[in-house]
Design a protein around this motif. Structure first.
Motif, PDB file in Angstrom:
ATOM      1  N   GLU A 140      14.958  -4.889  -7.682  1.00  0.00           N
ATOM      2  CA  GLU A 140      14.045  -5.800  -6.985  1.00  0.00           C
ATOM      3  C   GLU A 140      12.868  -5.054  -6.368  1.00  0.00           C
ATOM      4  OE1 GLU A 140      14.110  -9.285  -3.522  1.00  0.00           O
ATOM      5  OE2 GLU A 140      15.981  -8.374  -4.217  1.00  0.00           O
ATOM      6  N   GLU A 141      13.159  -3.938  -5.700  1.00  0.00           N
ATOM      7  CA  GLU A 141      12.093  -3.146  -5.092  1.00  0.00           C
ATOM      8  C   GLU A 141      11.215  -2.505  -6.161  1.00  0.00           C
ATOM      9  OE1 GLU A 141      11.389   0.559  -1.946  1.00  0.00           O
ATOM     10  OE2 GLU A 141      13.416   0.055  -2.593  1.00  0.00           O
ATOM     11  N   ALA A 142      11.830  -2.077  -7.278  1.00  0.00           N
ATOM     12  CA  ALA A 142      11.073  -1.443  -8.360  1.00  0.00           C
ATOM     13  C   ALA A 142      10.036  -2.400  -8.935  1.00  0.00           C
ATOM     14  CB  ALA A 142      12.030  -0.975  -9.462  1.00  0.00           C
ATOM     15  N   ILE A 143      10.440  -3.637  -9.150  1.00  0.00           N
ATOM     16  CA  ILE A 143       9.504  -4.617  -9.722  1.00  0.00           C
ATOM     17  C   ILE A 143       8.400  -4.945  -8.719  1.00  0.00           C
ATOM     18  CG2 ILE A 143       9.305  -6.992 -10.566  1.00  0.00           C
ATOM     19  CD1 ILE A 143      12.019  -6.659 -11.844  1.00  0.00           C
ATOM     20  N   LYS A 144       8.744  -4.931  -7.438  1.00  0.00           N
ATOM     21  CA  LYS A 144       7.718  -5.169  -6.415  1.00  0.00           C
ATOM     22  C   LYS A 144       6.653  -4.070  -6.472  1.00  0.00           C
ATOM     23  CE  LYS A 144       7.149  -5.707  -1.403  1.00  0.00           C
ATOM     24  NZ  LYS A 144       6.220  -4.590  -1.219  1.00  0.00           N
ATOM     25  N   ILE A 145       7.095  -2.821  -6.624  1.00  0.00           N
ATOM     26  CA  ILE A 145       6.139  -1.703  -6.722  1.00  0.00           C
ATOM     27  C   ILE A 145       5.248  -1.868  -7.939  1.00  0.00           C
ATOM     28  CG2 ILE A 145       5.952   0.794  -7.108  1.00  0.00           C
ATOM     29  CD1 ILE A 145       8.623   1.067  -5.559  1.00  0.00           C
ATOM     30  N   ILE A 146       5.869  -2.163  -9.093  1.00  0.00           N
ATOM     31  CA  ILE A 146       5.103  -2.308 -10.334  1.00  0.00           C
ATOM     32  C   ILE A 146       4.141  -3.480 -10.241  1.00  0.00           C
ATOM     33  CG2 ILE A 146       5.302  -2.836 -12.797  1.00  0.00           C
ATOM     34  CD1 ILE A 146       5.997   0.057 -12.022  1.00  0.00           C
ATOM     35  N   ALA A 147       4.561  -4.555  -9.564  1.00  0.00           N
ATOM     36  CA  ALA A 147       3.673  -5.710  -9.406  1.00  0.00           C
ATOM     37  C   ALA A 147       2.449  -5.333  -8.572  1.00  0.00           C
ATOM     38  CB  ALA A 147       4.427  -6.860  -8.749  1.00  0.00           C
ATOM     39  N   GLU A 148       2.660  -4.572  -7.484  1.00  0.00           N
ATOM     40  CA  GLU A 148       1.544  -4.143  -6.629  1.00  0.00           C
ATOM     41  C   GLU A 148       0.575  -3.256  -7.403  1.00  0.00           C
ATOM     42  OE1 GLU A 148       2.852  -3.974  -1.949  1.00  0.00           O
ATOM     43  OE2 GLU A 148       3.123  -2.191  -3.166  1.00  0.00           O
ATOM     44  N   ILE A 149       1.123  -2.238  -8.056  1.00  0.00           N
ATOM     45  CA  ILE A 149       0.268  -1.316  -8.805  1.00  0.00           C
ATOM     46  C   ILE A 149      -0.350  -2.023 -10.009  1.00  0.00           C
ATOM     47  CG2 ILE A 149       0.225   0.843 -10.102  1.00  0.00           C
ATOM     48  CD1 ILE A 149       0.518   1.110  -7.043  1.00  0.00           C
ATOM     49  N   GLY A 150       0.406  -2.937 -10.614  1.00  0.00           N
ATOM     50  CA  GLY A 150      -0.117  -3.681 -11.758  1.00  0.00           C
ATOM     51  C   GLY A 150      -1.330  -4.517 -11.391  1.00  0.00           C
ATOM     52  N   VAL A 151      -1.297  -5.151 -10.227  1.00  0.00           N
ATOM     53  CA  VAL A 151      -2.449  -5.935  -9.776  1.00  0.00           C
ATOM     54  C   VAL A 151      -3.662  -5.023  -9.565  1.00  0.00           C
ATOM     55  CG1 VAL A 151      -3.345  -7.344  -7.879  1.00  0.00           C
ATOM     56  CG2 VAL A 151      -1.045  -7.754  -8.753  1.00  0.00           C
ATOM     57  N   ALA A 152      -3.408  -3.821  -9.019  1.00  0.00           N
ATOM     58  CA  ALA A 152      -4.503  -2.863  -8.827  1.00  0.00           C
ATOM     59  C   ALA A 152      -5.078  -2.411 -10.171  1.00  0.00           C
ATOM     60  CB  ALA A 152      -4.005  -1.657  -8.031  1.00  0.00           C
ATOM     61  N   MET A 172       0.979   6.712  -4.301  1.00  0.00           N
ATOM     62  CA  MET A 172       1.314   7.158  -2.945  1.00  0.00           C
ATOM     63  C   MET A 172       1.983   6.012  -2.193  1.00  0.00           C
ATOM     64  SD  MET A 172       1.330   9.598  -0.757  1.00  0.00           S
ATOM     65  CE  MET A 172       0.127  10.818  -1.302  1.00  0.00           C
ATOM     66  N   ARG A 173       3.084   6.329  -1.533  1.00  0.00           N
ATOM     67  CA  ARG A 173       3.830   5.338  -0.746  1.00  0.00           C
ATOM     68  C   ARG A 173       3.713   5.695   0.732  1.00  0.00           C
ATOM     69  NH1 ARG A 173       9.289   2.028  -1.412  1.00  0.00           N
ATOM     70  NH2 ARG A 173       7.734   0.766  -2.461  1.00  0.00           N
ATOM     71  N   LYS A 174       3.137   4.767   1.508  1.00  0.00           N
ATOM     72  CA  LYS A 174       3.030   4.991   2.949  1.00  0.00           C
ATOM     73  C   LYS A 174       4.346   4.648   3.635  1.00  0.00           C
ATOM     74  CE  LYS A 174      -0.688   3.956   5.229  1.00  0.00           C
ATOM     75  NZ  LYS A 174      -1.831   3.218   5.818  1.00  0.00           N
ATOM     76  N   SER A 175       4.440   5.029   4.888  1.00  0.00           N
ATOM     77  CA  SER A 175       5.676   4.808   5.635  1.00  0.00           C
ATOM     78  C   SER A 175       5.995   3.323   5.791  1.00  0.00           C
ATOM     79  CB  SER A 175       5.569   5.470   7.015  1.00  0.00           C
ATOM     80  OG  SER A 175       4.418   5.008   7.702  1.00  0.00           O
ATOM     81  N   ASP A 176       4.978   2.450   5.698  1.00  0.00           N
ATOM     82  CA  ASP A 176       5.226   1.013   5.814  1.00  0.00           C
ATOM     83  C   ASP A 176       5.657   0.391   4.490  1.00  0.00           C
ATOM     84  OD1 ASP A 176       2.896   1.098   4.352  1.00  0.00           O
ATOM     85  OD2 ASP A 176       1.683  -0.063   5.759  1.00  0.00           O
ATOM     86  N   GLY A 177       5.819   1.229   3.437  1.00  0.00           N
ATOM     87  CA  GLY A 177       6.293   0.735   2.141  1.00  0.00           C
ATOM     88  C   GLY A 177       5.195   0.260   1.215  1.00  0.00           C
ATOM     89  N   LYS A 178       3.937   0.321   1.646  1.00  0.00           N
ATOM     90  CA  LYS A 178       2.832  -0.103   0.793  1.00  0.00           C
ATOM     91  C   LYS A 178       2.488   1.003  -0.194  1.00  0.00           C
ATOM     92  CE  LYS A 178      -1.740  -2.275   0.937  1.00  0.00           C
ATOM     93  NZ  LYS A 178      -2.845  -2.749   1.795  1.00  0.00           N
ATOM     94  N   ASP A 179       2.190   0.626  -1.431  1.00  0.00           N
ATOM     95  CA  ASP A 179       1.927   1.592  -2.497  1.00  0.00           C
ATOM     96  C   ASP A 179       0.450   1.593  -2.887  1.00  0.00           C
ATOM     97  OD1 ASP A 179       4.774   2.372  -3.065  1.00  0.00           O
ATOM     98  OD2 ASP A 179       4.913   0.228  -3.438  1.00  0.00           O
ATOM     99  N   TYR A 180      -0.049   2.786  -3.197  1.00  0.00           N
ATOM    100  CA  TYR A 180      -1.462   2.956  -3.531  1.00  0.00           C
ATOM    101  C   TYR A 180      -1.602   3.755  -4.828  1.00  0.00           C
ATOM    102  CZ  TYR A 180      -2.496   1.622   1.319  1.00  0.00           C
ATOM    103  OH  TYR A 180      -2.587   0.953   2.511  1.00  0.00           O
TER     104      TYR A 180
END
Length: 507
Positions: A140-152, A172-180
């Protein structure tokens, strides 16, 4: 190892001051720095400081540092000049991107005989380190990461920009869980006509994350979004399994390693989506990042974070009052006698036909010859039958490199069977005995994407063949780990670079 700028070194007239080196690669050094700038408040001007990351263009195997500790030496050659222009152009393109999941580029400038660009400083860790610490990431978390980066990535593509080096180390993953999305060292801007703006070729990417066609990519006027699609899929593979994804040539020959996913309990839908995203043949892949991400929507239990399509409102049908039982009247069936007249009419026709046929047969004598002559002969074209590819096993073949044992697709020409399509040729005689060609053939000619292995010393070539010779790709010397990337001529390295086994440039 060349030294970076000293702590406290000032750039751009003191606007930026270096604090420490964050990392160094073959083409650049990244620093943590303090930026000073003045802003206008309601009551006047105020000086503000902020942490930033600064990337310096510095070719570790070409450049040195002057004794003053700042000036870059070795910057007069054409190789340095060409790559520096590319570095600056891409930094300028990145500065135009505004997306919450893409690191922001604030400034680009020339100084110390080189070029710098300034980015926001993201405090956290890259996704690769995060995976190594945890072993792997839940689905679940993996797909969330890919969705965030995919939108970017989809945003980048809408601006005609490719990243070309998507991998966990560049997220890059910040301490708040947001990916860049970070590190755009290989990124390339395309025009509206699908042509790269700069003349430098597309980089080979990172093994395991780059599709087969990236090494031999030829500009055809299209925007090759499928390069980033494959890399994003490979990134998901690493996130889910904790293992580096297999190289695309392995998937082409051995198939997609679904067991690695099923052993982790990954859902069937995610396996299906990932298999398509990492298809070694680009036309079998998702053609856009959006279609890739949309594939997860079929898995209802793990895609709540993905945007849902709102259903189209439907008109509400008017509701009639339901009659009470005593108000319901059952209509009496109407009798219909028309069918009887149809049957009678048909019977009369049949009787008349048989009577006439019997009468003519009795009154006429027709010779068989006349009857045959009266038949019209119509030529009917045979339907096209698709040619089923022929496949052979352990066929002896006189290859251009010597006697070989071939397994794969063939074509029969003038009674001779020759390789045509995908296959494997093991050279068993002649100068190249002990070598193996695993790739594509065109009527007996080794041509196309391939892996060529010298079984005697373990050296390998991965890339494209042209007319039975190396054309473009990577040649690795097993004994030393050194490898050459670029083009070849007469079976020898021609235009490219030699690298040490740690991926640094070799003189």
């Amino acid at each position: 190892m060349p030294h970076g700028l000293n702590k406290g070194a000032a750039l751009k007239n003191g606007t930026y001051r270096i604090e420490k080196v964050l990392g160094q690669g073959s083409f650049g050094i990244t620093y943590l720095a303090t930026a000073k700038f003045t802003t206008q408040g309601n009551l006047g001007k105020i000086d503000v400081e902020a942490k930033v990351a600064i990337k310096e263009f510095f070719m570790s195997e070409v450049n040195g540092r002057h004794e003053d500790g700042s000036t870059v030496e070795g910057s007069t050659g054409s190789v340095f000049s060409n790559y520096r222009k590319k570095f600056k152009k891409e930094a300028e393109n990145l500065s135009k991107l505004e997306h919450p999941n893409i690191v922001k580029v604030f400034d680009v400038f020339d100084e110390n005989n080189t070029t710098y660009y300034v980015m926001e400083f993201l405090e956290g860790q890259n996704l690769d380190d995060y995976i190594n610490d945890s072993g792997f990431i839940e689905e679940e978390e993996a797909i969330k990461i890919i969705a965030e980066i995919g939108v970017a990535l989809a945003y980048m593509h809408s601006k005609n920009m490719l990243h070309l080096d998507i991998k966990p180390k560049n997220i890059m993953r910040k301490s708040d869980g947001k990916d860049y999305l970070i590190d755009f060292g290989l990124s390339k801007q395309f025009t509206d006509d699908g042509e790269p703006e700069s003349s430098t070729s597309i980089g080979l990417g990172t093994p395991g994350y780059a599709p087969i066609e990236q090494a031999g990519y030829k500009q055809d006027g299209s925007f090759p979004a499928t390069l980033d699609v494959y890399a994003l899929g490979a990134t998901l593979f690493k996130i889910l399994t904790g293992k580096r994804p297999p190289e695309s040539t392995y998937i082409l020959n051995e198939g997609f390693p679904e067991k690695e996913l099923s052993s982790k309990g990954i859902s069937k839908n995610t396996q299906t989506v990932l298999t398509k995203a990492m298809a070694p043949i680009k036309r079998q892949r998702y053609q856009t990042i959006n279609s890739f991400i949309k594939g997860f929507e079929a898995e209802e239990t793990i895609v709540d974070h993905l945007p849902k399509h709102k259903p189209i409102p439907q008109p509400i049908p008017s509701i009639e009052p339901v009659p009470k039982p005593h108000q319901i009247q059952t209509p009496k069936p109407k009798r219909n006698y028309k069918w009887i007249w149809y049957v009678v009419f048909l019977a009369l026709i049949l009787i008349g036909y048989f009577w006439w046929d019997n009468y003519t047969n009795r009154s006429q004598t027709v010779s068989p010859a006349v009857e045959i002559d009266s038949i019209a002969i119509v030529e009917v074209e045979e339907p096209d039958i698709p040619v089923v590819p022929q496949i052979v096993t352990d066929m002896e073949w006189n290859s251009p490199l010597g006697k070989a044992i071939y397994t794969g697709r063939i074509e029969t020409i003038n009674g001779s069977k020759i390789p045509h399509g995908k296959g494997v040729a093991r050279i068993v005689g002649g100068k190249y005995a002990g070598n193996t060609y695993d790739g594509y053939f065109e009527k007996g000619v080794m041509q196309g994407q391939s892996t060529y292995t010298n079984d005697n010393n373990g050296d390998t070539f991965v890339g494209t063949f042209l007319n039975n010779q190396y054309h473009k790709g990577r040649y690795t010397i097993k004994s030393s780990g050194k490898y050459f990337e670029g083009t070849f001529k007469n079976e020898q390295p021609f235009n490219g670079y030699w690298y040490n086994n740690n991926s640094s440039l070799k003189n």
